[in-house]
Design a protein around this motif. Structure first.
Motif, PDB file in Angstrom:
ATOM      1  N   GLN A 113       0.913   4.476 -12.797  1.00 42.18           N
ATOM      2  CA  GLN A 113       0.187   4.571 -11.577  1.00 42.18           C
ATOM      3  C   GLN A 113      -1.438   5.203 -11.486  1.00 42.18           C
ATOM      4  O   GLN A 113      -2.137   4.608 -10.157  1.00 42.18           O
ATOM      5  N   ARG A 114      -2.013   5.723 -11.355  1.00 40.52           N
ATOM      6  CA  ARG A 114      -2.515   6.699 -11.787  1.00 40.52           C
ATOM      7  C   ARG A 114      -4.016   5.686 -12.072  1.00 40.52           C
ATOM      8  O   ARG A 114      -5.165   6.173 -11.557  1.00 40.52           O
ATOM      9  N   LEU A 115      -4.033   5.053 -13.174  1.00 35.47           N
ATOM     10  CA  LEU A 115      -5.492   3.965 -13.515  1.00 35.47           C
ATOM     11  C   LEU A 115      -5.304   3.269 -12.343  1.00 35.47           C
ATOM     12  O   LEU A 115      -6.512   2.922 -12.293  1.00 35.47           O
ATOM     13  N   ASN A 116      -4.348   2.614 -12.048  1.00 37.02           N
ATOM     14  CA  ASN A 116      -4.879   1.797 -10.923  1.00 37.02           C
ATOM     15  C   ASN A 116      -4.805   2.151  -9.477  1.00 37.02           C
ATOM     16  O   ASN A 116      -6.040   1.329  -8.835  1.00 37.02           O
TER      17      ASN A 116
ATOM     18  N   ALA B 158       1.300  -1.479  -0.049  1.00 35.86           N
ATOM     19  CA  ALA B 158       0.144   0.305   0.192  1.00 35.86           C
ATOM     20  C   ALA B 158       1.291   1.099   0.162  1.00 35.86           C
ATOM     21  O   ALA B 158       0.970   2.240  -0.899  1.00 35.86           O
ATOM     22  N   ALA B 159       2.120   1.046   0.683  1.00 35.40           N
ATOM     23  CA  ALA B 159       2.477   2.418   0.758  1.00 35.40           C
ATOM     24  C   ALA B 159       3.726   2.261  -0.581  1.00 35.40           C
ATOM     25  O   ALA B 159       3.325   3.811  -1.069  1.00 35.40           O
ATOM     26  N   LEU B 160       4.015   1.572  -1.083  1.00 31.75           N
ATOM     27  CA  LEU B 160       4.366   1.454  -2.539  1.00 31.75           C
ATOM     28  C   LEU B 160       3.776   1.910  -3.230  1.00 31.75           C
ATOM     29  O   LEU B 160       3.591   2.907  -4.771  1.00 31.75           O
ATOM     30  N   GLU B 161       2.550   1.251  -3.228  1.00 32.36           N
ATOM     31  CA  GLU B 161       1.160   2.433  -4.401  1.00 32.36           C
ATOM     32  C   GLU B 161       0.694   3.875  -4.080  1.00 32.36           C
ATOM     33  O   GLU B 161       0.776   4.738  -5.260  1.00 32.36           O
ATOM     34  N   GLU B 162       0.874   4.149  -2.900  1.00 31.10           N
ATOM     35  CA  GLU B 162       0.639   5.222  -2.521  1.00 31.10           C
ATOM     36  C   GLU B 162       1.991   6.464  -3.496  1.00 31.10           C
ATOM     37  O   GLU B 162       1.891   7.263  -3.297  1.00 31.10           O
ATOM     38  N   TRP B 163       3.172   5.967  -2.697  1.00 32.13           N
ATOM     39  CA  TRP B 163       4.300   6.543  -3.223  1.00 32.13           C
ATOM     40  C   TRP B 163       4.345   6.812  -4.302  1.00 32.13           C
ATOM     41  O   TRP B 163       3.837   8.483  -4.695  1.00 32.13           O
ATOM     42  N   GLY B 164       4.013   6.119  -5.276  1.00 28.42           N
ATOM     43  CA  GLY B 164       4.498   6.038  -6.439  1.00 28.42           C
ATOM     44  C   GLY B 164       2.858   6.789  -7.532  1.00 28.42           C
ATOM     45  O   GLY B 164       3.332   7.569  -8.526  1.00 28.42           O
ATOM     46  N   LEU B 165       1.425   7.242  -7.317  1.00 31.27           N
ATOM     47  CA  LEU B 165       0.796   7.350  -6.987  1.00 31.27           C
ATOM     48  C   LEU B 165       1.262   9.021  -6.745  1.00 31.27           C
ATOM     49  O   LEU B 165       1.463  10.223  -8.017  1.00 31.27           O
ATOM     50  N   LEU B 166       1.277   9.393  -6.283  1.00 28.98           N
ATOM     51  CA  LEU B 166       1.960  10.857  -5.477  1.00 28.98           C
ATOM     52  C   LEU B 166       2.691  11.693  -6.241  1.00 28.98           C
ATOM     53  O   LEU B 166       3.367  12.416  -6.541  1.00 28.98           O
TER      54      LEU B 166
ATOM     55  N   VAL C 178       4.496  -7.310  -3.076  1.00 33.78           N
ATOM     56  CA  VAL C 178       5.731  -6.483  -3.183  1.00 33.78           C
ATOM     57  C   VAL C 178       6.891  -5.681  -4.229  1.00 33.78           C
ATOM     58  O   VAL C 178       7.537  -4.731  -4.168  1.00 33.78           O
ATOM     59  N   GLN C 179       8.015  -7.024  -4.417  1.00 32.16           N
ATOM     60  CA  GLN C 179       8.348  -6.969  -5.498  1.00 32.16           C
ATOM     61  C   GLN C 179       7.448  -6.263  -6.705  1.00 32.16           C
ATOM     62  O   GLN C 179       8.498  -5.109  -7.369  1.00 32.16           O
ATOM     63  N   ILE C 180       6.636  -6.564  -7.545  1.00 28.30           N
ATOM     64  CA  ILE C 180       5.710  -6.090  -8.235  1.00 28.30           C
ATOM     65  C   ILE C 180       6.138  -4.263  -7.948  1.00 28.30           C
ATOM     66  O   ILE C 180       6.326  -3.484  -8.751  1.00 28.30           O
ATOM     67  N   ALA C 181       4.898  -3.878  -6.831  1.00 24.16           N
ATOM     68  CA  ALA C 181       5.166  -2.838  -6.779  1.00 24.16           C
ATOM     69  C   ALA C 181       6.053  -1.727  -6.395  1.00 24.16           C
ATOM     70  O   ALA C 181       6.610  -0.527  -6.960  1.00 24.16           O
ATOM     71  N   ALA C 182       7.677  -2.367  -5.857  1.00 24.77           N
ATOM     72  CA  ALA C 182       8.744  -1.758  -5.906  1.00 24.77           C
ATOM     73  C   ALA C 182       9.163  -2.147  -7.532  1.00 24.77           C
ATOM     74  O   ALA C 182       9.359  -0.747  -7.609  1.00 24.77           O
ATOM     75  N   GLY C 183       8.772  -2.533  -7.953  1.00 27.32           N
ATOM     76  CA  GLY C 183       9.757  -2.565  -9.894  1.00 27.32           C
ATOM     77  C   GLY C 183       9.046  -1.509 -10.502  1.00 27.32           C
ATOM     78  O   GLY C 183       9.978  -0.560 -11.265  1.00 27.32           O
ATOM     79  N   GLU C 184       7.632  -1.653 -10.227  1.00 30.98           N
ATOM     80  CA  GLU C 184       6.874   0.353 -11.079  1.00 30.98           C
ATOM     81  C   GLU C 184       6.900   1.185 -10.921  1.00 30.98           C
ATOM     82  O   GLU C 184       7.321   2.096 -11.397  1.00 30.98           O
ATOM     83  N   ASN C 185       7.317   0.924  -8.930  1.00 33.87           N
ATOM     84  CA  ASN C 185       8.401   2.761  -8.813  1.00 33.87           C
ATOM     85  C   ASN C 185       9.704   2.605 -10.061  1.00 33.87           C
ATOM     86  O   ASN C 185       9.869   3.730  -9.829  1.00 33.87           O
ATOM     87  N   ILE C 186      10.415   1.750 -10.041  1.00 30.06           N
ATOM     88  CA  ILE C 186      11.632   1.787 -10.397  1.00 30.06           C
ATOM     89  C   ILE C 186      11.936   2.079 -11.464  1.00 30.06           C
ATOM     90  O   ILE C 186      11.795   2.934 -11.875  1.00 30.06           O
ATOM     91  N   ALA C 187      11.249   1.668 -12.270  1.00 26.25           N
ATOM     92  CA  ALA C 187      10.164   2.707 -13.844  1.00 26.25           C
ATOM     93  C   ALA C 187       9.867   3.872 -13.943  1.00 26.25           C
ATOM     94  O   ALA C 187      10.136   4.133 -14.968  1.00 26.25           O
ATOM     95  N   LEU C 188       9.222   3.961 -12.700  1.00 25.85           N
ATOM     96  CA  LEU C 188       8.768   5.271 -12.531  1.00 25.85           C
ATOM     97  C   LEU C 188       9.460   6.284 -12.964  1.00 25.85           C
ATOM     98  O   LEU C 188       9.705   7.379 -13.261  1.00 25.85           O
TER      99      LEU C 188
END
Length: 447
Positions: free
Chosen positions: A412-415, A243-251, A280-290
């Motif tokens: 990130q926004r879509l999700n 959840a923290a990874l996802e909301e970090w990515g959104l902001l 966790v791995q996927i959410a972290a990976g998506e933030n890395i790509a971002l």
């Protein structure tokens, strides 16, 4: 649909500032959940619908089968005996039950909050709830603050997130931020912490938080990630870290320049690639790509450049993109880790998780190596145009409108929108400016 506003939607990945937007909307028109899961829903299942579809396109369902049948009947029935606006009357009944706390029980309030949230997800109801907010919002917040039961608290948090997106108000963040931070820190319920993290991210993004406030929240969320949840008394709770990874990515999609924040963030995200939790791995990976995507910006007209593309330039739909800073000093090691995740074969991981890891990390690795390439990027040539297909993930809104998810900030926004609105996303995109403003749209047909 609000065509004029939508055509101004941010292809750049940055929304119009909230204060400026509120002035624009007020002069042009008087009209202006993080799936916050129930305790019975698993976090592992919540990721899959947003990431899997055909290889070419991802489409959303406009159904609402997850909800109670009685509400579905009101929302979707073709029975001529049911008035078209019957849902509005039922919504007002639910609002009365929420605000009249003296005559309600804990379970009754949870039921009413659940139904209220469902209506707000499935229909755009700003006109129905706006006149009641002076009494409705305090009652929702009391249900969160009291934490009488986990079910009432979680449904209230889900209702709050749906309310924030529906209202599109500049003022709501200030009203809810302190309470949500306290709930994240102090609640003894893991599910409540998860729901509060998603509600806080939603409130910041849609409810009027300044860039500085968003950056402070990103620091809070990063501390949760770095400590594996320990900073909020949820050590080794993968769902809290997700959840923290996802909301970090959104902001992060709303911050123009992430260079200063990148060094600490990338270290935390790379570390989480070693997690035993695929989510966790996927959410972290998506933030890395971002982060890699955000390190490139369009070349300015007055910038000097050579005729040939340099190592720090890439083409993106004919536009030259220039690398502004290094994201990670050990990129070779990172690419090796991403390769391993994209081809992981150990039997300790379920077949379903292996498939998910392979699909996601193939895309993530591609973007780390070529940061202008977003999710589901294809280098195959379109025989009709002679050009590469590029991003092939699309969300169909209706016959003529689709959202092309060719950037990580868009995903990130879509999700985030789908977590809150679930099957009602497409309906809100069509009517709710807060939603359509987040994601640019294109007419159907290959672009």
């Amino acid at each position: 649909m609000h065509d004029d506003l939508r055509r101004r939607a941010l292809e750049s990945g940055k929304t119009v500032s909230r204060k400026a937007r509120s002035r624009q909307v007020s002069t042009t028109s008087s009209k202006a959940n993080s799936r916050l899961n129930s305790p019975a829903q698993s976090r592992a299942n919540s990721r899959n619908p947003s990431r899997h579809g055909s290889d070419d396109e991802e489409y959303l369902s406009d159904g609402t089968a997850w909800s109670t049948n009685s509400i579905d009947d009101i929302l979707n029935s073709e029975d001529a005996d049911i008035p078209v606006d019957a849902w509005k009357s039922e919504l007002q009944t639910r609002i009365e039950q929420i605000v009249d706390r003296k005559r309600s029980s804990t379970e009754g309030r949870a039921d009413s909050l659940n139904s209220y949230a469902h209506f707000l997800m499935a229909r755009y109801a700003k006109d129905e709830i706006d006149p009641r907010m002076s009494e409705l919002l305090p009652s929702i917040l009391r249900s969160i603050k009291a934490e009488t039961t986990e079910r009432e608290t979680v449904t209230a948090l889900r209702a709050l997130a749906a309310t924030v997106i529906t209202l599109d108000s500049e003022d709501i963040y200030d009203s809810v931020a302190d309470l949500l931070k306290r709930i994240i820190s102090d609640s003894e319920s893991v599910q409540t912490k998860i729901s509060a993290i998603h509600a806080l991210g939603t409130a910041a993004f849609f409810g009027g938080a300044s860039d500085e406030e968003m950056e402070d929240l990103m620091t809070l969320f990063l501390e949760i990630v770095e400590s594996d949840g320990l900073s909020v008394e949820a050590h080794d709770e993968g769902s809290v870290v997700i959840a923290a990874l996802e909301e970090w990515g959104l902001l992060a999609t709303e911050i123009d320049d992430l260079e200063e924040a990148t060094e600490a963030a990338i270290e935390a995200f790379v570390d989480q690639l070693q997690s035993s939790d695929a989510g966790v791995q996927i959410a972290a990976g998506e933030n890395i790509a971002l982060l890699y995507e955000k390190s490139y910006t369009p070349r300015e007209d007055d910038e000097e450049h050579s005729d040939e593309e340099s190592d720090d330039e890439e083409a993106d739909h004919g536009q030259k993109m220039v690398k502004r800073y290094d994201v990670y000093r050990r990129q070779d090691q990172l690419l090796h880790s991403l390769d391993e995740l994209a081809t992981v074969s150990t039997r300790r991981i379920s077949k379903k998780d292996r498939k998910t890891l392979h699909s996601n990390f193939a895309d993530i690795r591609n973007s780390v190596e070529k940061p202008t390439r977003g999710p589901k990027y294809s280098t195959a040539l379109d025989q009709e145009t002679g050009r590469t297909y590029g991003g092939r993930m699309r969300v169909k809104i209706n016959r003529s409108v689709e959202v092309r998810i060719d950037k990580w900030w868009k995903l990130q926004r879509l999700n985030a929108l789908r977590r809150v609105l679930q099957g009602g996303f497409t309906h809100h995109f069509d009517e709710n400016e807060a939603v359509s403003r987040c994601l640019p749209f294109s007419m159907s047909g290959r672009s």
